[in-house]
Design an enzyme around this catalytic site. Structure first.
Site, mmCIF file in Angstrom:
data_model
loop_
_atom_site.group_PDB
_atom_site.id
_atom_site.type_symbol
_atom_site.label_atom_id
_atom_site.label_comp_id
_atom_site.label_asym_id
_atom_site.label_seq_id
_atom_site.Cartn_x
_atom_site.Cartn_y
_atom_site.Cartn_z
ATOM 1 N N LYS A 93 52.398 10.230 -34.257
ATOM 2 C CA LYS A 93 53.528 9.872 -35.110
ATOM 3 C C LYS A 93 54.399 11.058 -35.496
ATOM 4 O O LYS A 93 55.578 10.885 -35.843
ATOM 5 C CB LYS A 93 53.022 9.184 -36.371
ATOM 6 C CG LYS A 93 52.443 7.799 -36.163
ATOM 7 C CD LYS A 93 53.533 6.759 -35.936
ATOM 8 C CE LYS A 93 52.980 5.346 -35.993
ATOM 9 N NZ LYS A 93 54.050 4.337 -35.848
ATOM 10 N N SER A 122 45.731 8.100 -29.240
ATOM 11 C CA SER A 122 46.874 8.249 -30.143
ATOM 12 C C SER A 122 46.560 8.826 -31.510
ATOM 13 O O SER A 122 47.461 9.332 -32.183
ATOM 14 C CB SER A 122 47.562 6.893 -30.325
ATOM 15 O OG SER A 122 46.645 5.938 -30.850
#
Length: 328
Positions: free
Chosen positions: A51, A304
């Site tokens: 992110k 991720s």
């Protein structure tokens, strides 16, 4: 549609602010799958998840007037942490709205980074409504977790790095929630390797993008507690960026059960020596469960994020039947 030019510009903008994460070969997964498998270690990113790329790109694109107003976002945790980090780095005020489903370890990290934290409701949609209220009443600048061109372009820089490290990549496995990561990675990979397949991976219950793709437009879904908590939340009824991109660019979406996600977390720890949160482990989970039909290699798997509550991680690794500790 976010194009390759925007993603390449994002890369120039965020270089020096993020880590270009390694892609490493996994002999064990390659043996299981019968094709070469590489792991894109995006959980090594400074804030523990991918992110930071999109958040940094969006923050750095703000005008001086916008920076003075401060930024706000709804988040399931990782975007809030990334946005708080990026905002603090250049002296901006950040407000992060989260629901009661967000794990406490993620909330505490956002607070540690100095953001104003608002806990509202029991869904990402509830948190989003609070963020919208703060925009209307206090003039804050909305930087959403996925449905924003600068966010998608920032996440797309992962795809550039995958193709550079694996020029003949045939399949990319990417976690799928609101679609910022999947859309960005698919856009960059397919721009450079049009024949490569990009497959989105998500949990069985409350998979908003999958439900929306099946319905032909954004739909609301009920949210449930999940090991893949970062994949929860809706895609927004007015989604303008990630839904059309995912519809156009993803070759398939694969759903995973909670037990399969747990197996992915456990495998990552025991065989790859990596600590992953549920969302970060869905690619590995899909491979060891043999859920990708007609798998072509070489394969790049995006890991991720690592921001899992370590008590939950221990329970998963120890094979406990109720790792989230829910009342039964």
């Amino acid at each position: 549609m976010i194009g390759l030019d925007a993603i390449q510009e994002a890369r120039k903008r965020i270089i020096g602010h993020i880590i270009s994460t390694p892609l490493v070969w996994s002999p064990a997964l390659s043996h299981i799958c019968g094709v070469a498998v590489g792991l894109k270690l995006e959980h090594y990113q400074t804030t523990g998840s991918f992110k930071l790329r999109g958040a940094t790109n969006a923050i750095l694109k703000l005008t001086e007037a916008e920076r003075k107003r401060g930024v706000v976002a709804a988040s399931t945790g990782n975007h809030g942490r990334a946005l708080s980090h990026a905002a603090r780095a250049i002296g901006l005020r950040a407000t992060i709205c989260m629901s009661r489903l967000v794990p406490e370890n993620k909330i505490s990290e956002v607070r540690r980074l100095g953001a104003d934290v608002r806990i509202v409701g029991s869904s990402q949609d509830d948190a989003q409504k609070e963020a919208e209220r703060l925009v209307d009443e206090n003039g804050l600048v909305m930087l959403p977790p996925f449905d924003h061109p600068a966010i998608v372009a920032g996440q797309g820089t992962i795809g550039l790095e995958i193709v550079e490290a694996m020029p003949d990549v045939a399949t990319v496995l990417v976690p799928l929630s609101g679609g910022g990561l999947a859309a960005g990675v698919a856009a960059s990979v397919k721009a450079m390797r049009p024949n490569a397949k990009v497959i989105g991976l998500t949990m069985e219950r409350g998979a908003a993008m999958k439900a929306s793709l099946d319905a032909g437009g954004p739909v609301l879904v009920e949210e449930f507690p999940s090991l893949a908590d970062s994949l929860g939340g809706g895609i927004g009824p007015d989604n303008r960026v990630t839904f059309p991109m995912c519809r156009a660019l993803l070759d398939d979406v694969v759903l995973l059960s909670e037990s399969e996600i747990a197996a992915g977390i456990r495998y990552a720890y025991e065989r790859e020596r990596e600590v992953l949160e549920g969302a970060g482990a869905v690619g590995i989970a899909a491979l060891i469960a043999h859920k990708i039909m007609g798998l072509r290699g070489p394969v790049a798997v995006v890991l991720s994020g690592r921001n899992i509550d370590m008590d939950v991680h221990r329970r998963v690794v120890n094979g406990m039947s109720n790792p989230l500790g829910q009342k039964t």
